[in-house]
Design an enzyme around this catalytic site. Structure first.
Site: not given
Length: 266
Positions: A7, A14, A143
């Site tokens: 990850i 998150i 973004y």
């Protein structure tokens, strides 16, 4: 065998929620990455150093996991940064830095991990995108562009890797209570700029939405569910009812009316 999971962006928000939840609730071997290992002390998961903007760092990270575990079963591309500003006033150097983190980083990690997944004839890649990749809002063009690009790359990659038993899944979160606003690059509100008043107002609204965001554990639980599915869906939306319904409205309302609604909100 226990799944080996990598990850990115595991030091906060998150990413940390996902890494912690997967470690607590499974027998997985979970690696959570950060550029600064000092941010990964006392974690339930295995810390590993990774700068997603550096191809050398990506290679070293993946090679270490392969050396130690022999495989990577799940890659979760979560590391990302925010950026705001009128397109006209956003410095090109910041735009380039943003894409290096939010788009090129995931692409290079995928390219590095895929040969190992193909060798094992199995794998799962989860790309954390954003509802902002579906709905463009004022002063978040860069973004939204990065997240939208990652979404369509995931869609096409899933078709390319189908023969190798590799699933590629996107999760598009809405506003969650994270520290993304602290690491976000804000183009300065320039006195006398034609965008000054609207940009300043929109910036305050964005930051307000983050402080009212949901607990990122919700995304972590969704990731856990996806990992256990034999045939997961290719796209998941994780957000409030209004955020999810907004995507539906975009495709059923006339464009001008939908744009009017977005401008009223932001």
């Amino acid at each position: 065998m226990s799944k080996v999971i990598l990850i990115t962006g595991g030091s906060s928000g998150i990413g940390k929620a996902i890494a912690t939840y997967l470690s607590e609730n499974n027998s997985f071997i979970v690696y959570g990455s950060s550029r600064d290992l000092n941010k990964l002390v006392n974690t339930l998961f295995l810390p590993i150093k990774l700068d997603v903007t550096s191809e050398q760092s990506i290679n070293e990270c993946v090679e270490k996991i392969i050396k130690d575990q022999g495989r990577i079963d799940v890659l979760i591309n979560n590391a990302g940064v925010g950026i705001t500003g009128p397109l006209e006033e956003t410095p090109n150097v910041e735009i380039e830095k943003h894409f290096k983190t939010n788009l090129y980083g995931p692409i290079n990690l995928i390219k590095m991990v895929l040969p190992h997944m193909r060798k094992n004839n199995s794998g799962l890649i989860i790309n954390i995108t954003s509802i902002a990749g579906y709905i463009g809002t004022p002063f978040r063009s860069i973004y939204s562009a990065g997240k939208s690009s990652l979404d369509i790359i995931s869609e096409t990659l899933n078709m390319e890797t189908k023969d190798f038993n590799i699933n590629v899944v996107c999760i598009a979160p809405g506003d969650y209570l994270t520290n993304i606003s602290k690491g976000r690059f804000h183009s300065p509100v320039i006195e006398g700029s034609p965008y000054q008043l609207k940009y300043d107002s929109s910036l305050k609204k964005m930051n307000e939405n983050i402080t009212k965001g949901a607990n990122p554990i919700k995304v972590a639980k969704l990731v856990n569910k996806i990992i256990h599915l034999k045939n997961p869906r290719k796209k998941y939306i994780s957000g409030s009812f209004l955020e999810r319904f907004g995507i539906v409205l975009k495709f059923i309302l006339p464009q001008k009316f939908f744009e009017y609604l977005v401008l009223k909100l932001f």
